[in-house]
Scaffold this active site. Structure first.
Site, PDB file in Angstrom:
ATOM      1  N   TYR A  18      38.962 -93.990 -31.359  1.00  0.00           N
ATOM      2  CA  TYR A  18      38.388 -92.831 -30.665  1.00  0.00           C
ATOM      3  C   TYR A  18      37.243 -93.252 -29.737  1.00  0.00           C
ATOM      4  CZ  TYR A  18      36.490 -88.112 -30.035  1.00  0.00           C
ATOM      5  OH  TYR A  18      36.041 -86.922 -29.503  1.00  0.00           O
ATOM      6  N   ASP A  19      36.292 -94.039 -30.275  1.00  0.00           N
ATOM      7  CA  ASP A  19      35.129 -94.438 -29.476  1.00  0.00           C
ATOM      8  C   ASP A  19      35.556 -95.211 -28.232  1.00  0.00           C
ATOM      9  OD1 ASP A  19      34.027 -93.464 -31.778  1.00  0.00           O
ATOM     10  OD2 ASP A  19      32.909 -95.263 -32.304  1.00  0.00           O
TER      11      ASP A  19
ATOM     12  N   ARG B 260      34.601 -82.434 -40.570  1.00  0.00           N
ATOM     13  CA  ARG B 260      33.325 -82.461 -39.853  1.00  0.00           C
ATOM     14  C   ARG B 260      32.236 -81.806 -40.694  1.00  0.00           C
ATOM     15  NH1 ARG B 260      35.005 -81.690 -33.483  1.00  0.00           N
ATOM     16  NH2 ARG B 260      37.033 -80.894 -34.090  1.00  0.00           N
ATOM     17  N   VAL B 261      31.012 -82.177 -40.416  1.00  0.00           N
ATOM     18  CA  VAL B 261      29.936 -81.821 -41.334  1.00  0.00           C
ATOM     19  C   VAL B 261      29.717 -80.305 -41.416  1.00  0.00           C
ATOM     20  CG1 VAL B 261      28.121 -82.165 -39.585  1.00  0.00           C
ATOM     21  CG2 VAL B 261      27.570 -82.359 -42.005  1.00  0.00           C
TER      22      VAL B 261
ATOM     23  N   SER C 212      31.842 -77.702 -40.820  1.00  0.00           N
ATOM     24  CA  SER C 212      32.937 -77.041 -41.536  1.00  0.00           C
ATOM     25  C   SER C 212      32.959 -77.459 -43.004  1.00  0.00           C
ATOM     26  CB  SER C 212      34.282 -77.342 -40.870  1.00  0.00           C
ATOM     27  OG  SER C 212      34.430 -78.720 -40.622  1.00  0.00           O
TER      28      SER C 212
ATOM     29  N   GLY D  76      21.183 -88.561 -46.359  1.00  0.00           N
ATOM     30  CA  GLY D  76      20.929 -87.230 -45.804  1.00  0.00           C
ATOM     31  C   GLY D  76      19.887 -87.209 -44.714  1.00  0.00           C
TER      32      GLY D  76
ATOM     33  N   ASP E 130      29.090 -95.042 -39.183  1.00  0.00           N
ATOM     34  CA  ASP E 130      28.601 -93.681 -38.991  1.00  0.00           C
ATOM     35  C   ASP E 130      27.207 -93.749 -38.349  1.00  0.00           C
ATOM     36  OD1 ASP E 130      29.192 -90.814 -39.638  1.00  0.00           O
ATOM     37  OD2 ASP E 130      27.252 -90.970 -40.629  1.00  0.00           O
ATOM     38  N   PRO E 131      27.008 -93.116 -37.191  1.00  0.00           N
ATOM     39  CA  PRO E 131      25.721 -93.248 -36.492  1.00  0.00           C
ATOM     40  C   PRO E 131      24.562 -92.650 -37.295  1.00  0.00           C
ATOM     41  CG  PRO E 131      27.415 -92.352 -35.045  1.00  0.00           C
ATOM     42  CD  PRO E 131      27.973 -92.310 -36.429  1.00  0.00           C
TER      43      PRO E 131
ATOM     44  N   ARG F 186      21.830 -89.012 -33.530  1.00  0.00           N
ATOM     45  CA  ARG F 186      22.600 -88.552 -32.374  1.00  0.00           C
ATOM     46  C   ARG F 186      21.883 -87.346 -31.784  1.00  0.00           C
ATOM     47  NH1 ARG F 186      27.857 -89.499 -31.791  1.00  0.00           N
ATOM     48  NH2 ARG F 186      27.439 -91.668 -32.198  1.00  0.00           N
TER      49      ARG F 186
END
Length: 314
Positions: free
Chosen positions: A146-147, A187-188, A190, A208, A274-275, A278
Site C-alpha cells: 500500500y505505502d 481501522r482504529v 471503527s 496507546g 505502525d507509525p 501522524r
C-alpha cells in the site's frame, strides 16, 4: 443537466460513496466504478434512484471504457486488514489501476485526481508532516504494498503530467472516519466504536501513546472537490486531514464516554511498521483551496457512533 460527467473509481467505498453523493448534489452526472472487494452496494443504493448516477462493477486493473470530464481515482483497499489480504493485488490496483485511469484521462482530455495517502510518509522522522517531506518507508514490509503502491501511483501521475500534459491533481489523505466505514475494516475508529457498542474489551496496539489526526468524511470530500476544481497549474500533492492530534488512549476514552460503554481497555503488541505519529501540515490546503476541517472529533464520533448503532448487531 448542466454539470460535468464524472467517473469515480472505488465509488462504492466508504469515502467514494460520500464523494459520489456530493457530486450528484452539485448537479453532475456520476459514473461509479467498483469491484466491490471492499466497497458495498448498500453505500450507493440510495443513489441508484437518480437518473444521473450509474454503477459499473469493474476492476480497474482492466481498462474501463467510458467518456468523462473528470476522474477521481479512489480504487484501492485502504485498511491494513484488507490491503494485506492480497498484497500483490493491492500493488496492481495502485500501479496498473493508475496506469489505466491515466490512459483514460489522456484519451478523454479529462482532469484526474489521485487519492493518495499519508502512508507515503511512512513512519515519519519529522512531525507534523508537510508535503515537502519525502518519507521514511519500508520497501519490503507487510504494509509496503500500500505505502509503496501509492508512492508509485504519484510517480505515474506526475510523469503523465510532464510527458503527456495530462491535467492532474494529487491529494494525500490522512485518517478519515464517518458513516459507511466497514465494521470489519480493522481501522482504529471503527474498531473502538464497534467494541464499545458491544461492551467488549477495547484493544489498543502498543502503549496507546501513538497519535493520529482524524478528519470527518464530509470535510475530506469538500477538500477533494475543491482540489479537483482548483487552478490548472496547482497539481499538489496537498495534504487533506484534520491537524487535531489525539493519542490512541484519548480516542478510546472518548469513544467509551460517548457510547456509555462498559468496555475495558486492553493492550496488544504493536504491528510491524505502525507509525508512531501522524499529523498533517495543511497550510498549503488553506492557501490554495481555502480549505480546513470544520467538524471536531467529538461531533464527528457522535455521527459515526449513531451510524454503527443502526447497522451492527449489538
Amino acid at each position: 443537466m448542466s454539470g460535468k460527467r464524472i467517473l469515480v473509481t472505488g465509488g462504492a467505498g466508504f469515502i467514494g460513496s460520500h464523494l459520489c453523493e456530493e457530486l450528484l448534489k452539485q448537479g453532475n452526472d456520476v459514473i461509479c466504478v467498483d469491484n466491490l472487494f471492499t466497497g458495498q452496494k448498500n453505500n450507493i443504493r440510495h443513489l441508484m434512484k437518480s437518473d444521473y448516477f450509474e454503477f459499473i462493477r469493474h476492476d480497474i486493473i482492466e481498462n474501463v471504457y467510458v467518456e468523462c470530464d473528470q476522474i477521481y481515482n479512489l480504487a484501492c483497499p485502504a485498511s491494513p486488514i484488507h490491503y494485506q489480504y492480497d498484497p500483490i493485488k493491492t500493488s496492481k490496483a495502485c500501479f496498473i489501476g493508475s496506469l489505466n485511469t491515466l490512459g483514460l484521462a489522456k484519451r478523454c482530455g479529462a482532469r484526474i485526481l489521485q487519492a493518495s495517502t499519508s502512508e507515503v510518509y511512512g513512519d515519519p522522522e519529522i512531525h507534523p508532516q508537510p508535503e515537502s517531506y519525502r518519507g521514511c518507508v519500508n520497501t519490503i514490509g507487510i504494509r509496503s504494498c500500500y505505502d509503496e503502491g501509492k508512492r508509485i501511483a504519484e510517480t505515474l501521475f506526475f510523469d503523465y503530467h510532464r510527458q503527456h500534459k495530462v491535467s492532474i491533481k494529487v491529494v494525500r489523505i490522512f485518517n478519515t472516519y464517518g458513516p459507511r466505514m466497514r465494521a470489519d475494516d480493522g481501522r482504529v475508529v471503527s474498531n473502538f466504536i464497534v467494541q464499545a457498542l458491544r461492551n467488549q474489551d477495547i484493544t489498543i496496539y502498543g502503549d496507546g501513546k501513538q497519535t493520529r489526526s482524524f478528519c470527518f468524511v464530509t470535510d475530506l470530500v469538500d477538500g477533494m472537490i475543491r482540489m479537483m476544481n482548483s487552478r490548472e497549474d496547482f497539481t499538489g500533492p496537498v495534504n487533506l486531514g484534520n491537524p487535531g492530534e489525539f493519542t490512541m488512549l484519548e480516542l478510546a476514552e472518548m469513544v467509551i464516554k460517548l457510547t456509555g460503554s462498559k468496555s475495558k481497555i486492553i493492550y496488544m503488541p504493536l504491528p510491524e511498521d505502525d507509525p508512531a505519529q501522524r499529523k498533517p501540515v495543511i497550510d498549503l490546503a488553506k492557501k490554495e483551496l481555502n480549505w480546513e476541517p470544520t467538524i471536531n472529533l467529538e461531533d464527528g464520533l457522535k455521527h459515526t457512533i449513531e451510524y454503527f448503532r443502526k447497522t451492527i448487531d449489538i
